[in-house]
Design an enzyme around this catalytic site. Structure first.
Site, mmCIF file in Angstrom:
data_model
loop_
_atom_site.group_PDB
_atom_site.id
_atom_site.type_symbol
_atom_site.label_atom_id
_atom_site.label_comp_id
_atom_site.label_asym_id
_atom_site.label_seq_id
_atom_site.Cartn_x
_atom_site.Cartn_y
_atom_site.Cartn_z
ATOM 1 N N CYS A 181 16.898 -61.428 -27.206
ATOM 2 C CA CYS A 181 15.947 -60.624 -27.703
ATOM 3 C C CYS A 181 15.946 -59.191 -26.718
ATOM 4 C CB CYS A 181 14.450 -61.187 -27.906
ATOM 5 S SG CYS A 181 13.363 -60.018 -28.830
ATOM 6 N N GLU B 17 14.203 -70.399 -27.312
ATOM 7 C CA GLU B 17 13.206 -71.244 -26.374
ATOM 8 C C GLU B 17 11.868 -71.585 -26.946
ATOM 9 O OE1 GLU B 17 13.837 -68.091 -26.524
ATOM 10 O OE2 GLU B 17 12.200 -66.708 -25.811
ATOM 11 N N HIS C 269 14.511 -66.014 -30.597
ATOM 12 C CA HIS C 269 14.023 -66.805 -29.535
ATOM 13 C C HIS C 269 14.122 -68.310 -29.553
ATOM 14 C CE1 HIS C 269 11.710 -63.571 -27.635
ATOM 15 N NE2 HIS C 269 11.607 -62.983 -28.737
HETATM 16 N N1 GLN Z 1 10.878 -55.431 -29.220
HETATM 17 C C1 GLN Z 1 11.237 -55.604 -27.511
HETATM 18 C C2 GLN Z 1 12.003 -54.584 -27.011
HETATM 19 O O1 GLN Z 1 12.411 -53.539 -27.584
HETATM 20 C C3 GLN Z 1 11.844 -56.876 -27.476
HETATM 21 C C4 GLN Z 1 10.928 -58.049 -28.291
HETATM 22 C C5 GLN Z 1 11.360 -59.316 -27.677
HETATM 23 O O2 GLN Z 1 12.039 -59.477 -26.439
HETATM 24 N N2 GLN Z 1 10.775 -60.699 -28.158
HETATM 25 O O3 GLN Z 1 12.027 -54.560 -25.779
#
Ligand code: GLN
Length: 198
Positions: A82, A176, A174
């Site tokens: 992410c 995890e 995610h």
């Molecule tokens: N939207 C977040 C960002 O741009 C990332 C979101 C996440 O890691 N769950 O940093």
């Protein structure tokens, strides 16, 4: 290797504890990485989800970008989830060429799944897995394009959501949080293979 296989979790900000639990269930040693010098003592690095702008500032403050680039140059396996995937992308849409790490030849758009459906779950088919993986997306970046060196391991609605380039893995969801350790197991597998080949 004389010590057990050790996964370092970049622990500046974000969801690193959940990763630790998953790797522990799989029998890997885990350390929380807070200083660049620790990169010399780990066999793989995870850059967790969180908030990529905050994480970038903290990484800069501690001198991580150069240290991670050097670790990557000596083939340390790295996995970004992410926000971590944003940090390892070559380009972030609207922000130009990434001043961050640029380890995977892909362009990502931050928070691109829209406000109404900012967080959702969906089953995705992952290369090498016999049943779909229930992927949890939380304000996820969308991978808009990937270069020829990048292998797409899973897609959702026409966009890659799990990709690999050499010993670097990126997931925009995610794993995890999924109570399903198969992506962690896949990362350990690719990391061990990278070490065996080195
Ligand atoms: N939207 C977040 C960002 O741009 C990332 C979101 C996440 O890691 N769950 O940093």
């Amino acid at each position: 290797m004389t010590r057990p296989f050790t996964v370092g979790l970049l622990a500046l900000q974000g969801a690193f504890r959940e990763h630790a639990e998953a790797f522990a269930r799989l029998g890997a040693d885990v350390v929380e990485v807070r200083k660049p010098a620790q990169l010399d003592d780990i066999d793989a690095l995870v850059i967790p989800g969180g908030e990529s702008t905050t994480m970038t500032k903290l990484m800069d403050a501690y001198g991580f970008p150069d240290a991670i680039a050097a670790a990557h140059a000596r083939d340390l396996p790295i996995w970004g989830t992410c926000a971590g995937a944003i940090l390892i992308a070559r380009e972030v849409e609207g922000e130009g060429r990434s001043a961050r790490l640029g380890l995977v030849d892909m362009t990502v758009a931050r928070n691109a799944y829209g406000r109404q459906v900012a967080s959702f779950e969906a089953p995705v088919n992952v290369t090498g897995m016999e049943t779909p993986f229930r992927a949890i997306f939380i304000r996820a970046p969308r991978i808009e394009s990937v270069g020829p060196e990048v292998q797409v391991l899973a897609s959702y609605e026409g966009h890659p959501v799990m990709v690999q380039q050499g010993a670097v893995l990126a997931t925009v969801f995610h794993p995890e949080l999924a109570k399903d350790d198969r992506v962690h197991a896949a990362f350990l597998g690719l990391a061990r293979k990278a070490h065996a080949a080195a």
